[in-house]
Design a protein around this motif. Structure first.
Motif, PDB file in Angstrom:
ATOM      1  N   ARG A  32       0.831  -1.207   0.000  1.00 58.20           N
ATOM      2  CA  ARG A  32       0.000   0.000   0.000  1.00 58.20           C
ATOM      3  C   ARG A  32       0.871   1.265   0.000  1.00 58.20           C
ATOM      4  O   ARG A  32       0.473   2.290  -0.546  1.00 58.20           O
ATOM      5  CB  ARG A  32      -0.962  -0.024   1.198  1.00 58.20           C
ATOM      6  N   LEU A  37      -1.235   4.547  -1.048  1.00 58.00           N
ATOM      7  CA  LEU A  37      -2.435   4.468  -0.217  1.00 58.00           C
ATOM      8  C   LEU A  37      -2.104   4.669   1.260  1.00 58.00           C
ATOM      9  O   LEU A  37      -2.941   5.081   2.051  1.00 58.00           O
ATOM     10  CB  LEU A  37      -3.127   3.111  -0.411  1.00 58.00           C
ATOM     11  N   SER A  70     -12.082  -4.786  -3.639  1.00 57.00           N
ATOM     12  CA  SER A  70     -13.237  -3.970  -3.286  1.00 57.00           C
ATOM     13  C   SER A  70     -14.145  -3.754  -4.499  1.00 57.00           C
ATOM     14  O   SER A  70     -13.692  -3.298  -5.541  1.00 57.00           O
ATOM     15  CB  SER A  70     -12.749  -2.621  -2.762  1.00 57.00           C
ATOM     16  N   PHE A  71     -15.395  -4.096  -4.308  1.00 57.57           N
ATOM     17  CA  PHE A  71     -16.374  -3.925  -5.379  1.00 57.57           C
ATOM     18  C   PHE A  71     -17.683  -3.439  -4.773  1.00 57.57           C
ATOM     19  O   PHE A  71     -18.006  -3.801  -3.650  1.00 57.57           O
ATOM     20  CB  PHE A  71     -16.658  -5.260  -6.082  1.00 57.57           C
ATOM     21  N   HIS A  72     -18.435  -2.676  -5.546  1.00 58.60           N
ATOM     22  CA  HIS A  72     -19.803  -2.372  -5.125  1.00 58.60           C
ATOM     23  C   HIS A  72     -20.629  -3.611  -5.461  1.00 58.60           C
ATOM     24  O   HIS A  72     -20.689  -4.012  -6.626  1.00 58.60           O
ATOM     25  CB  HIS A  72     -20.324  -1.148  -5.875  1.00 58.60           C
ATOM     26  N   PRO A  73     -21.277  -4.210  -4.448  1.00 56.62           N
ATOM     27  CA  PRO A  73     -21.965  -5.476  -4.703  1.00 56.62           C
ATOM     28  C   PRO A  73     -23.102  -5.373  -5.721  1.00 56.62           C
ATOM     29  O   PRO A  73     -23.431  -6.356  -6.373  1.00 56.62           O
ATOM     30  CB  PRO A  73     -22.502  -5.876  -3.322  1.00 56.62           C
TER      31      PRO A  73
ATOM     32  N   HIS B  75     -18.022  -0.059   0.926  1.00 57.58           N
ATOM     33  CA  HIS B  75     -17.707  -1.193   0.046  1.00 57.58           C
ATOM     34  C   HIS B  75     -16.223  -1.249  -0.304  1.00 57.58           C
ATOM     35  O   HIS B  75     -15.811  -2.050  -1.135  1.00 57.58           O
ATOM     36  CB  HIS B  75     -18.531  -1.095  -1.238  1.00 57.58           C
ATOM     37  N   ARG B  76     -15.436  -0.382   0.281  1.00 52.65           N
ATOM     38  CA  ARG B  76     -13.983  -0.300   0.089  1.00 52.65           C
ATOM     39  C   ARG B  76     -13.609  -0.022  -1.375  1.00 52.65           C
ATOM     40  O   ARG B  76     -12.509  -0.341  -1.797  1.00 52.65           O
ATOM     41  CB  ARG B  76     -13.297  -1.586   0.553  1.00 52.65           C
ATOM     42  N   THR B  77     -14.537   0.538  -2.135  1.00 54.34           N
ATOM     43  CA  THR B  77     -14.196   0.889  -3.515  1.00 54.34           C
ATOM     44  C   THR B  77     -13.300   2.116  -3.567  1.00 54.34           C
ATOM     45  O   THR B  77     -12.770   2.444  -4.623  1.00 54.34           O
ATOM     46  CB  THR B  77     -15.466   1.157  -4.345  1.00 54.34           C
ATOM     47  N   THR B  79     -10.424   2.287  -2.520  1.00 55.67           N
ATOM     48  CA  THR B  79      -9.079   1.845  -2.892  1.00 55.67           C
ATOM     49  C   THR B  79      -8.929   1.789  -4.409  1.00 55.67           C
ATOM     50  O   THR B  79      -7.992   2.364  -4.964  1.00 55.67           O
ATOM     51  CB  THR B  79      -8.786   0.450  -2.286  1.00 55.67           C
TER      52      THR B  79
END
Lengths: 283, 242
Positions: A32, A37, A70-73, B75-77, B79
């Motif tokens: 990271r 990040l 990480s994705f929007h479900p 949603h940790r998007t 990152t």
């Protein structure tokens, strides 16, 4: 608390570098930091001299798969990639390309909440490949993959390196790293423990290299090794094992003694042994 | 910046939440307009505000904006968003502009729907209808409010990462704090960003209680600027550990 301290290493193009360490070693924090990040108190992480955030086309030069993908479900896999392709300035045609590359084309129109862990991992890899980057960074990419998926991942990493990309892959799966990495960086408790080519790191065990040697006449072989000052002991599997001596010295001693060899093998420590020794962790 | 804005707009329109809340905004706006046009007898002076000012887009775009920015953390998007666009300030600007654009677009869609429905009912009943210029001005004012509240919502969400807390917070502000202040201390309440200033921009309510449109817009921009600056400072400083 220092998560990472005084860590320095480079990753070369055309090679897979395994970034190895036990859980909590600081691998994810390091990756990271590479990607801007997490900000280190001191020091720099650069790609050909530039920090990630200073690269002209970051996602076109570096692709990353982080441990917690990480994705929007509620968004489809294809739309997730469309967002990233648009933000990164990549052609929309790359979305179909990378979906195909990771075998997700049929599932591209489904919402991510219906994806299995393996499918999510493939989608994360597709996102990393969108910009056709020169550098790939993957944090524990085999997590959640079944054996065919792990095999697929390994082949993918090797293929990417073969195309000239620098691949940095972190893992605590020792066997996985040993099968795909050219180089190793080992860290533990936030500190670098070893780095270099895989064989060099594995060979740097206490007592040095180990060689197994066989000949039709093992008595003559034993005498030739003794004459060269090499200590060898019978191997339970047959032949002799010389500790602290490489294959070149053993072969030369056999040649001088006029002994025809039927086997001459460098016996690496297992990666697990090396890992435990280097990281100072218990088995 | 154009690419980032386009990406944020794709995010807005590729989740069901946007269409669900936008649908509710359109239905409630049409319901209100339809009921008033059907059941009351507005005069020529009151018809514009009575029938055509029922645009509810602003509250829904405010919620959508909060959901949009806090969802990046939930949603940790965040990152993957910052890997694609590492400049965190540009990311926040794009998000802010995207929800302002989405708010204005939703409001304009509602204005068109209300105009068609309201004019149809009023004409059928033989009641007075407002002029096209008045309707256009009202639509522009409502669109401005929706755009400003969309940007305001992003600022709120940039400061308060926790989605439920942020949404409940603006509801408390809108339903309790601002009405109380407007009633008990109007000189303070008129600065409220969710009711008072939008009312000033749209031009409804008592003129003495609310600012005129131009100062109200400027004060809304000040609110957004303060929230944006605080949210941006927080975002720049934060390490993204997960």
């Amino acid at each position: 608390m220092r998560a990472v301290d005084d860590l320095s290493f480079t990753v070369d193009a055309g090679r897979v570098t395994g970034f190895l360490g036990p859980n909590g070693a600081g691998k994810s924090t390091t990756l990271r930091m590479l990607l801007g990040l997490v900000r280190p108190d001191t020091g720099d992480a650069t790609f050909e001299g530039r920090r990630y955030e200073d690269l002209p086309h970051p996602s076109g030069q570096v692709g990353a798969v982080l441990e917690e993908a990480s994705f929007h479900p509620g968004r489809t896999g294809r739309d997730h990639l469309r967002v990233l392709a648009t933000a990164g300035g990549h052609p929309q045609s790359r979305v179909a390309d990378v979906l195909e590359q990771v075998d997700l084309t049929p599932a591209g129109g489904r919402r991510v909440k219906g994806y299995s862990m393996g499918m999510r991992q493939r989608l994360a890899i597709a996102a990393a490949l969108l910009g056709d980057p020169e550098v790939l960074i993957l944090d524990e990419p085999a997590n959640g993959l079944d054996p065919p998926g792990i095999r697929w991942m390994r082949d993918l990493l090797r293929a990417q390196a073969a195309q000239g990309r620098a691949v940095l892959v972190s893992s605590h799966l020792l066997s996985e790293v040993s099968q795909s990495a050219d180089d190793l960086v080992v860290m533990s408790k936030g500190v670098l423990r070893a780095k270099g080519p895989l064989s060099q790191v594995l060979g740097a065990s206490e007592g040095g290299p180990v060689t197994r040697v066989r000949a039709a006449d093992e008595g003559a072989l034993s005498a030739a090794l003794r004459a060269a000052g090499i200590t060898a002991a019978p191997d339970p599997g047959g032949g002799l094992v010389a500790h602290g001596t490489g294959t070149a010295a053993v072969g030369e001693a056999a040649l001088r003694g006029g002994v025809a060899l039927t086997e001459l093998v460098a016996v690496s420590r297992s990666l697990e042994e090396a890992f435990l020794e280097l990281t100072g962790t218990d088995a | 910046m154009r690419a980032l804005l386009a990406a944020e707009l794709i995010k807005v329109r590729t989740t069901r939440t946007f269409f669900a809340l936008a649908g509710v905004a359109i239905v409630t706006s049409l319901l209100l307009a339809g009921l008033v046009a059907s059941l009351t007898e507005p005069t020529e002076d009151s018809v514009l505000t009575d029938v055509f000012a029922s645009d509810t887009s602003s509250i829904f775009i405010l919620i959508l904006a909060i959901v949009g920015i806090t969802g990046e953390w939930r949603h940790r998007t965040i990152t993957s968003s910052l890997l694609a666009a590492p400049d965190r300030i540009r990311f926040l600007i794009a998000k802010t502009v995207a929800f302002a654009v989405a708010g204005a677009a939703l409001s304009i869609a509602i204005a068109v729907a209300i105009a068609v429905l309201g004019l149809t009912i009023l004409s059928a009943r033989g009641l007075p209808t407002p002029g096209a210029g008045d309707l256009l001005e009202l639509a522009a004012r409502n669109a401005a409010v929706a755009a400003l509240l969309g940007a305001f919502g992003v600022g709120v969400g940039a400061l308060v990462r926790n989605q439920p807390v942020a949404i409940v917070g603006v509801f408390v502000l809108a339903l309790i704090v601002e009405p109380l202040l407007i009633g008990l201390a109007p000189s303070v309440g008129r600065f409220g960003p969710i009711i008072a200033l939008p009312n000033g921009i749209v031009g409804v309510g008592d003129e003495e209680d609310f600012f005129a449109a131009v100062p109200a817009v400027l004060l809304m921009l000040a609110w957004i600027g303060v929230l944006f600056a605080a949210g941006a400072a927080l975002l720049r400083r934060r390490d993204l550990n997960s």
